[in-house]
Design a protein around this motif. Structure first.
Motif, PDB file in Angstrom:
ATOM      1  N   ALA B 206       1.258 -10.438  14.619  1.00 55.95           N
ATOM      2  CA  ALA B 206       0.731  -9.230  13.980  1.00 55.95           C
ATOM      3  C   ALA B 206      -0.413  -9.596  13.047  1.00 55.95           C
ATOM      4  CB  ALA B 206       1.839  -8.541  13.184  1.00 55.95           C
ATOM      5  N   ARG B 207      -1.326  -8.619  12.844  1.00 54.19           N
ATOM      6  CA  ARG B 207      -2.442  -8.830  11.923  1.00 54.19           C
ATOM      7  C   ARG B 207      -2.224  -7.985  10.667  1.00 54.19           C
ATOM      8  NH1 ARG B 207      -6.652  -6.469  13.672  1.00 54.19           N
ATOM      9  NH2 ARG B 207      -5.674  -5.446  15.439  1.00 54.19           N
ATOM     10  N   PRO B 208      -2.628  -8.484   9.502  1.00 56.36           N
ATOM     11  CA  PRO B 208      -2.401  -7.769   8.247  1.00 56.36           C
ATOM     12  C   PRO B 208      -2.941  -6.337   8.265  1.00 56.36           C
ATOM     13  CG  PRO B 208      -3.184  -9.983   7.799  1.00 56.36           C
ATOM     14  CD  PRO B 208      -3.257  -9.801   9.281  1.00 56.36           C
ATOM     15  N   GLU B 209      -4.048  -6.103   8.947  1.00 52.92           N
ATOM     16  CA  GLU B 209      -4.663  -4.765   8.956  1.00 52.92           C
ATOM     17  C   GLU B 209      -3.766  -3.721   9.627  1.00 52.92           C
ATOM     18  OE1 GLU B 209      -6.230  -7.452  10.530  1.00 52.92           O
ATOM     19  OE2 GLU B 209      -7.153  -8.040   8.639  1.00 52.92           O
ATOM     20  N   GLU B 210      -2.767  -4.173  10.399  1.00 56.01           N
ATOM     21  CA  GLU B 210      -1.923  -3.221  11.128  1.00 56.01           C
ATOM     22  C   GLU B 210      -0.806  -2.636  10.247  1.00 56.01           C
ATOM     23  OE1 GLU B 210      -2.361  -5.594  15.388  1.00 56.01           O
ATOM     24  OE2 GLU B 210      -0.583  -5.888  14.149  1.00 56.01           O
ATOM     25  N   PHE B 211      -0.671  -3.146   9.030  1.00 51.03           N
ATOM     26  CA  PHE B 211       0.456  -2.746   8.180  1.00 51.03           C
ATOM     27  C   PHE B 211       0.060  -1.652   7.188  1.00 51.03           C
ATOM     28  CE2 PHE B 211       1.649  -6.801   9.802  1.00 51.03           C
ATOM     29  CZ  PHE B 211       3.033  -6.863   9.771  1.00 51.03           C
ATOM     30  N   LYS B 212       1.079  -0.906   6.754  1.00 54.30           N
ATOM     31  CA  LYS B 212       0.897  -0.007   5.614  1.00 54.30           C
ATOM     32  C   LYS B 212       1.711  -0.566   4.449  1.00 54.30           C
ATOM     33  CE  LYS B 212      -0.015   4.268   8.066  1.00 54.30           C
ATOM     34  NZ  LYS B 212       0.603   5.457   8.666  1.00 54.30           N
ATOM     35  N   ARG B 213       1.235  -0.273   3.252  1.00 54.17           N
ATOM     36  CA  ARG B 213       1.933  -0.771   2.059  1.00 54.17           C
ATOM     37  C   ARG B 213       2.665   0.379   1.375  1.00 54.17           C
ATOM     38  NH1 ARG B 213       0.663  -2.041  -3.758  1.00 54.17           N
ATOM     39  NH2 ARG B 213      -1.281  -0.873  -3.572  1.00 54.17           N
ATOM     40  N   TYR B 214       3.877   0.105   0.946  1.00 50.42           N
ATOM     41  CA  TYR B 214       4.665   1.105   0.215  1.00 50.42           C
ATOM     42  C   TYR B 214       5.117   0.490  -1.107  1.00 50.42           C
ATOM     43  CZ  TYR B 214       4.768   3.128   4.862  1.00 50.42           C
ATOM     44  OH  TYR B 214       4.394   3.629   6.079  1.00 50.42           O
ATOM     45  N   GLY B 215       5.188   1.344  -2.107  1.00 49.08           N
ATOM     46  CA  GLY B 215       5.610   0.848  -3.418  1.00 49.08           C
ATOM     47  C   GLY B 215       6.163   1.984  -4.253  1.00 49.08           C
ATOM     48  N   SER B 216       6.425   1.671  -5.517  1.00 50.99           N
ATOM     49  CA  SER B 216       7.065   2.644  -6.403  1.00 50.99           C
ATOM     50  C   SER B 216       6.049   3.619  -6.972  1.00 50.99           C
ATOM     51  CB  SER B 216       7.750   1.917  -7.552  1.00 50.99           C
ATOM     52  OG  SER B 216       8.286   2.856  -8.448  1.00 50.99           O
ATOM     53  N   ALA B 217       6.413   4.899  -7.025  1.00 49.30           N
ATOM     54  CA  ALA B 217       5.583   5.898  -7.714  1.00 49.30           C
ATOM     55  C   ALA B 217       5.803   5.811  -9.222  1.00 49.30           C
ATOM     56  CB  ALA B 217       5.913   7.287  -7.201  1.00 49.30           C
ATOM     57  N   ARG B 218       6.791   5.031  -9.627  1.00 46.61           N
ATOM     58  CA  ARG B 218       7.113   4.784 -11.043  1.00 46.61           C
ATOM     59  C   ARG B 218       7.450   6.057 -11.808  1.00 46.61           C
ATOM     60  NH1 ARG B 218       2.082   1.106 -10.593  1.00 46.61           N
ATOM     61  NH2 ARG B 218       3.018  -0.833  -9.899  1.00 46.61           N
ATOM     62  N   LYS B 219       8.025   7.010 -11.098  1.00 49.18           N
ATOM     63  CA  LYS B 219       8.390   8.281 -11.750  1.00 49.18           C
ATOM     64  C   LYS B 219       9.834   8.267 -12.261  1.00 49.18           C
ATOM     65  CE  LYS B 219       4.760  11.010 -11.025  1.00 49.18           C
ATOM     66  NZ  LYS B 219       4.341  11.253  -9.654  1.00 49.18           N
ATOM     67  N   LEU B 220      10.626   7.317 -11.766  1.00 48.43           N
ATOM     68  CA  LEU B 220      12.037   7.300 -12.161  1.00 48.43           C
ATOM     69  C   LEU B 220      12.349   6.206 -13.178  1.00 48.43           C
ATOM     70  CD1 LEU B 220      13.802   7.802  -8.691  1.00 48.43           C
ATOM     71  CD2 LEU B 220      13.423   9.491 -10.465  1.00 48.43           C
ATOM     72  N   TYR B 221      11.273   5.520 -13.625  1.00 49.84           N
ATOM     73  CA  TYR B 221      11.497   4.391 -14.534  1.00 49.84           C
ATOM     74  C   TYR B 221      12.185   4.813 -15.820  1.00 49.84           C
ATOM     75  CZ  TYR B 221       8.913   0.729 -12.152  1.00 49.84           C
ATOM     76  OH  TYR B 221       8.522  -0.232 -11.285  1.00 49.84           O
ATOM     77  N   ASN B 222      11.667   5.892 -16.426  1.00 48.91           N
ATOM     78  CA  ASN B 222      12.227   6.356 -17.692  1.00 48.91           C
ATOM     79  C   ASN B 222      12.750   7.766 -17.506  1.00 48.91           C
ATOM     80  OD1 ASN B 222      11.346   4.027 -19.338  1.00 48.91           O
ATOM     81  ND2 ASN B 222       9.341   4.773 -18.697  1.00 48.91           N
ATOM     82  N   PHE B 223      13.750   8.083 -18.256  1.00 47.45           N
ATOM     83  CA  PHE B 223      14.329   9.418 -18.123  1.00 47.45           C
ATOM     84  C   PHE B 223      13.324  10.465 -18.570  1.00 47.45           C
ATOM     85  CE2 PHE B 223      16.723  13.074 -19.650  1.00 47.45           C
ATOM     86  CZ  PHE B 223      17.364  13.406 -18.481  1.00 47.45           C
ATOM     87  N   ASN B 224      13.096  11.427 -17.723  1.00 49.05           N
ATOM     88  CA  ASN B 224      12.199  12.524 -18.030  1.00 49.05           C
ATOM     89  C   ASN B 224      12.995  13.793 -17.828  1.00 49.05           C
ATOM     90  OD1 ASN B 224      10.385  14.667 -17.788  1.00 49.05           O
ATOM     91  ND2 ASN B 224       8.785  13.360 -16.922  1.00 49.05           N
TER      92      ASN B 224
END
Lengths: 298, 231
Positions: B206-224
């Protein structure tokens, strides 16, 4: 925890070895369930014949002359084979319901484990090896079978709390997991005239399938609806006259491994249970997907 | 240096693990073949030496758990919890891995050449996991740091309640879990991915360009208080 094993023979040459292979698988699963063990094994009775497996806590008293008394009650030939606390009664297939009613009247303490044209169920409290020896399971022949080793969580360690549970003619269920809504479901089923005998959660799962099929579902449909109606953790393996089926709850934290070759389809809670099967090195081995019904039929 | 063979069926698990544990630190016995694993549990768990262990067959629960420094190759499939809480070193599975592969791993690398089941990389804390096939549902649940690279597809609820782990998926994602979002693939991510694919014996696949990246929206870090309904 609990352990489940299952073996569905595709190559008739392996049928004489069903009991031996399944017993080895069952004993391997001892440390997942040392409380009790049980096995359901399918082997066709003679033409036009069916069989009923019964169990008694006092076999000496209850099985004495049971065949003669039953013959007198239904007026049909009856052949009984006693194996420890269980007995298998062979009789004309069209007499199964009459015989079942008669047995309950003749010997109120006797429990019917299974009825149908090929299913026999044996289950007892004790280590799987002891249970297997007691019923000489390794000598049994058949087309397919499922087994269970129990580590009790939801109800007492008793013979009737052991698996498999029969869900209808030639049908049975084993379970790894624990059900959360079994009390409310038990009450609901009771209102539908589906009665359970124990406080065991799995029996409610079995009764649920019986009810769904009474209402017209196929076994496959009934299994699919467990995902919506049964709350809790489960890997269910069900046996039918022609084969066996598997379903896991959507979370699927209860383990399941399957293997298939030209000769068989096998199920184990762990791969360990499968390692002594012939040709396992080249078998296709995989984990069944969550919330998906699998079936193998002859 | 000599190659050692250990017959698990004959010598037993306790003997195996105590033998391997005794190699702590410097050793000349750096290469080990384990035969007849037969799905046994806890094979080569708790190693703490720069040795090379090859398991010839499939393993049960927790193979190579808590691994430090060692390289463990499984020439078969792995049961639940392979490389659980790995600290360093590498674990390479030639076949499939069952549920919670690499769970809570704090460092090192886990390579799965087949598919991984549910909860792959759950609560990972620094491990790099490279899966050549697909992963099941609830993978990278509460993953804190490290990288999860998937050449195939991901199941439901990928990265639910994610912290700072990076998830790279080449195929489809059935659904994203709470607070997990797709993120932009920047040059540094492509560079990282190329290196991870190389380390994970997947650079030809596989080539790196074929991937998508997913990560945290950081909305649940602190209680809101506005999120109270989500709890």
């Amino acid at each position: 925890m609990c352990g489940i094993v299952g073996l569905f023979i595709k190559d008739p040459a392996l049928e004489p070895k069903l009991g031996e292979l399944l017993t080895d698988m069952l004993i391997t699963m001892t440390d997942r369930g040392p409380d009790s063990a049980g096995i359901a094994i399918y082997s066709r009775a003679g033409d036009g014949l069916g069989k009923i497996t019964v169990q008694s806590a006092n076999p000496k008293r209850d099985f004495a002359d049971l065949d003669k008394d039953l013959h007198n009650a239904i007026g049909q030939p009856v052949v009984m084979k006693i194996k420890s606390s269980h007995a298998v009664i062979e009789l004309p297939l069209d007499q199964l319901d009459a015989a079942r009613t008669a047995i309950c009247a003749l010997r109120p303490e006797v429990r019917v484990m299974s009825a149908g044209d090929s299913l026999e169920i044996y289950k007892e409290v004790g280590l799987p090896k002891e249970v297997a020896d007691r019923f000489d399971l390794s000598k049994m022949k058949g087309t397919h079978g499922i087994g269970h080793t129990r580590m009790a969580t939801e109800s007492a360690v008793t013979t009737l709390g052991a698996h498999p549970f029969s869900t209808g003619s030639d049908q049975c269920l084993v379970h790894n997991g624990s059900l959360s809504n079994h009390n409310s479901l038990r009450r609901k089923l009771a209102r539908e005239d589906i009665l359970t005998e124990t406080q065991n959660d799995t029996e409610v799962g079995a009764a649920y399938l019986t009810w769904k099929m009474r209402e017209g579902d196929t076994l496959g449909e009934a299994l699919e609806s467990t995902v919506d109606d049964i709350d809790g953790f489960f890997t269910f393996v069900v046996g039918t006259k022609d084969g066996f089926g598997v379903i896991r709850d959507p979370i699927a934290c209860k383990p399941a491994v399957m293997a298939e070759t030209d000769q068989y389809v096998a199920f184990g809670s762990e791969y360990r249970a499968l390692v002594n099967l012939p040709g396992i090195e080249t078998a296709r081995v995989w984990e069944p997907e969550p919330a998906t019904v699998y079936f193998w039929n002859h | 240096m000599s190659k050692q063979t250990f017959d698990l069926a004959a010598q037993g698990l306790r003997e195996l693990n105590s033998t391997l544990h005794a190699l702590n630190g410097q050793t000349n016995q750096t290469a080990w073949d384990i035969i007849n694993p037969k799905g046994s549990h806890a094979i080569a768990a708790g190693l703490d030496a720069p040795i090379d262990v090859t398991v010839h067959g499939s393993t049960g629960y927790y193979c190579a758990g808590m691994n430090k420094h060692a390289t463990v190759r499984i020439k078969g499939s792995a049961g639940p919890g392979v490389a659980q809480n790995i600290m360093s070193g590498a674990v390479i599975v030639d076949g499939d891995a069952s549920q919670y592969a690499g769970a809570t791993g704090r460092g090192g690398m886990l390579v799965i050449k087949g598919n991984a089941s549910s909860r792959c990389g759950i609560s990972m804390k620094g491990i790099n996991i490279i899966v050549h096939g697909n992963i099941g549902h609830m993978s990278a649940f509460m993953a804190q740091s490290g990288n999860l690279v998937v050449l195939g597809d991901a199941g439901d609820a990928l990265g639910d309640s994610l912290y700072e782990a990076r998830l790279f998926v080449r195929g489809s994602v059935k659904s994203l879990g709470a607070d997990c979002i797709e993120k932009e693939m920047r040059p540094e991510h492509l560079e990282l991915l190329a290196e991870l694919l190389r380390q994970g014996e997947a650079d030809g696949k596989a080539r790196p360009e074929e991937f998508k990246r997913y990560g945290s929206a950081r909305k649940l870090y602190n209680f809101n208080i506005d999120n109270a309904d989500a709890y």
